[in-house]
Enzyme design. Structure first.
Site, mmCIF file in Angstrom:
data_model
loop_
_atom_site.group_PDB
_atom_site.id
_atom_site.type_symbol
_atom_site.label_atom_id
_atom_site.label_comp_id
_atom_site.label_asym_id
_atom_site.label_seq_id
_atom_site.Cartn_x
_atom_site.Cartn_y
_atom_site.Cartn_z
ATOM 1 N N PHE A 50 3.248 6.904 7.564
ATOM 2 C CA PHE A 50 2.345 6.770 6.410
ATOM 3 C C PHE A 50 2.497 5.432 5.694
ATOM 4 O O PHE A 50 2.353 5.354 4.453
ATOM 5 C CB PHE A 50 2.562 7.942 5.421
ATOM 6 C CG PHE A 50 2.797 9.252 6.119
ATOM 7 C CD1 PHE A 50 1.864 9.746 7.015
ATOM 8 C CD2 PHE A 50 3.963 9.974 5.924
ATOM 9 C CE1 PHE A 50 2.089 10.935 7.697
ATOM 10 C CE2 PHE A 50 4.195 11.158 6.597
ATOM 11 C CZ PHE A 50 3.253 11.641 7.485
ATOM 12 N N CYS A 51 2.803 4.379 6.444
ATOM 13 C CA CYS A 51 2.987 3.040 5.843
ATOM 14 C C CYS A 51 4.014 3.081 4.709
ATOM 15 O O CYS A 51 3.871 2.399 3.692
ATOM 16 C CB CYS A 51 1.657 2.455 5.378
ATOM 17 S SG CYS A 51 0.510 2.203 6.728
ATOM 18 N N ALA A 52 5.021 3.914 4.905
ATOM 19 C CA ALA A 52 6.126 4.004 3.938
ATOM 20 C C ALA A 52 7.399 4.179 4.768
ATOM 21 O O ALA A 52 8.116 5.169 4.634
ATOM 22 C CB ALA A 52 5.906 5.174 2.990
#
Ligand SMILES: Cc1ncc(COP(=O)(O)O)c(C=O)c1O
Length: 432
Positions: A376-378
């Site tokens: 999740f781009c985290a």
């Protein structure tokens, strides 16, 4: 400071006053979308991927359709259609300002999305600014800063405040605290009022990444005493390519123009004289007027519906989803601050014996359910939650190493969608 103190404050985003003139919850486009599943059957699509991009609200589509016949240039024409389109664009700015409860002298700059907004602000920080950011952030809020102090994921909300306090106290010169209001991984709400208070005590400013908050809760920048907020239209039921950065004018008025070109300049001769009003200064070129109109229409539609009805329905569905998943052996929900911590309609989980990609593909191919899988781009945050290590093989946002599945809901989500997901995961687990 205890968790309770932070979240019982009347200044938290969830403490929104009900709207006096509530309207029914509007419909979304695509509610009747049918998708093929294994065997060639068509089933109604269960869209449980709102946190990535939410479907378009009907009033948003209607506003864009209504604006199209007079569509014309913005800020550039004397013709009637140009004047009308320009007026609609500037009206959209007022609507967005009111939607986030901005101060009268705050700037509202239309951007492409949240990433664009955080990068814009990063380019306007006074020389020597140090940014303090938690490792729990989406990359859009984690990466744009030139000098950043990164803080480990805090074990509880009060620890977030304490860690920010300590980090900010140690910094000389201009400082900015960057924090998300609602996590795109766990949905958990962050103590932004308390963090704003701490930031200001140290003479710092605070940027709140509200990408995952504004589709779910009312945000009042003035009441929370925030300096800047950033968010995206496509997560707010307005998928027409606009987002916004809202906040204090001075840094934006002095920062390097984000794009250099027509509209950002007052005059060009031997010397170039840039606008010092942040809006024209950072919106060079022909703006995305339909995106801005769409974003404003979404703001209007949510405000007219009233947050009480929206939050009530979301909380009912998310509680059902979480307890359903919790009842399945081998399913683990990701959480930083525990089961009872307040959150928006986002649940990330793992399923023992399956990779996240296998789960997401089975949910789509066999049950017509759309979810997100990955980090999740985290990356740092997901790694922390899963207890995995990073490294060269860490890959992009969709890499399956140490990944999770994310289900997220919003307007148009139904109990049938939620129940279908629970039963599908139960079914997958039973086949293991
Ligand atoms: C919390 C958060 N911040 C920032 C972003 C980036 O948004 P965008 O891709 O619209 O720039 C996202 C998108 O998933 C997000 O969830």
């Amino acid at each position: 400071m205890s968790t309770l103190t932070i979240f019982s404050s009347a200044r938290t985003p969830e403490a929104a006053a009900p709207s006096a003139t509530s309207r029914p919850i509007p419909a979304v486009l695509g509610a009747d979308l049918e998708v093929p599943v294994k065997g060639g059957r068509l089933v109604g699509y269960a869209n449980l991927d709102y946190a990535a991009s939410a479907p378009c609200l009907e009033p948003v589509s209607a506003a864009v359709t209504a604006a199209l016949p007079a569509y014309s240039s913005v800020h550039r024409g004397a013709g009637y259609a140009s004047q009308l389109t320009t007026a609609r664009y500037e009206q959209a700015r007022h609507t967005v300002r009111a939607f986030v409860g901005a101060r009268p002298d705050d700037s509202v700059i239309f951007t492409r999305n949240t990433t664009d907004a955080t990068n814009l602000l990063a380019g306007c920080l006074p020389e020597g600014t140090t940014t303090v950011v938690f490792d729990t952030e989406h990359h859009a809020s984690l990466l744009p800063w030139r000098h950043a102090v990164r803080l480990a994921p805090p074990a509880f909300p009060g620890e977030a405040v304490r860690a920010a306090d300590e980090a900010l106290a140690a910094i000389e010169g201009p400082k900015l605290l960057v924090v998300t209001a609602a996590s795109n991984v766990t949905g958990e709400l962050w103590p932004i009022a308390a963090l704003a208070h701490i930031a200001h005590r140290h003479g710092a400013r605070i940027l709140v990444d509200a990408a995952q908050l504004v589709p779910h809760r009312r945000l009042n920048l003035t009441a929370l005493d925030l300096d800047y907020v950033a968010f995206s239209g496509h997560k707010l039921y307005a998928p027409f390519g606009a987002g916004a950065l809202v906040g204090r004018r001075d840094w934006l008025a002095e920062g390097e123009p984000y794009l250099k070109g027509g509209g950002a300049v007052r005059s060009v001769g031997e010397r170039v004289e840039w606008h010092d009003d942040p809006e024209p200064r950072h919106e060079a070129g022909t703006p995305n007027v339909l995106g801005a109109i769409a974003l404003a229409a979404a703001c209007d539609a949510l405000t007219a519906t009233g947050w009480t009805a929206l939050v009530r329905e979301e909380e009912r569905l998310i509680a059902r989803l979480r307890s359903g998943l919790a009842s399945i052996d081998g399913v683990r929900e990701l959480s930083l601050w525990g089961d009872d911590h307040p959150r928006v309609g986002i649940v990330s989980f793992t399923v023992a014996g399956y990779s996240a990609r296998e789960v997401a593909e089975a949910l789509s191919g066999e049950y017509g359910i759309g979810v997100r899988d990955g980090k999740f781009c985290a990356h740092p945050f997901v790694r922390h939650l899963l207890g995995t290590s990073g490294g060269a093989s860490d890959g992009d946002c969709a890499d399956d190493t140490g990944s999770a599945v994310r289900a997220s809901i919003g307007i148009g989500s139904t109990q049938e969608h939620v129940d279908r997901l629970i039963e599908a995961v139960r079914d997958l687990v039973s086949r293991r």
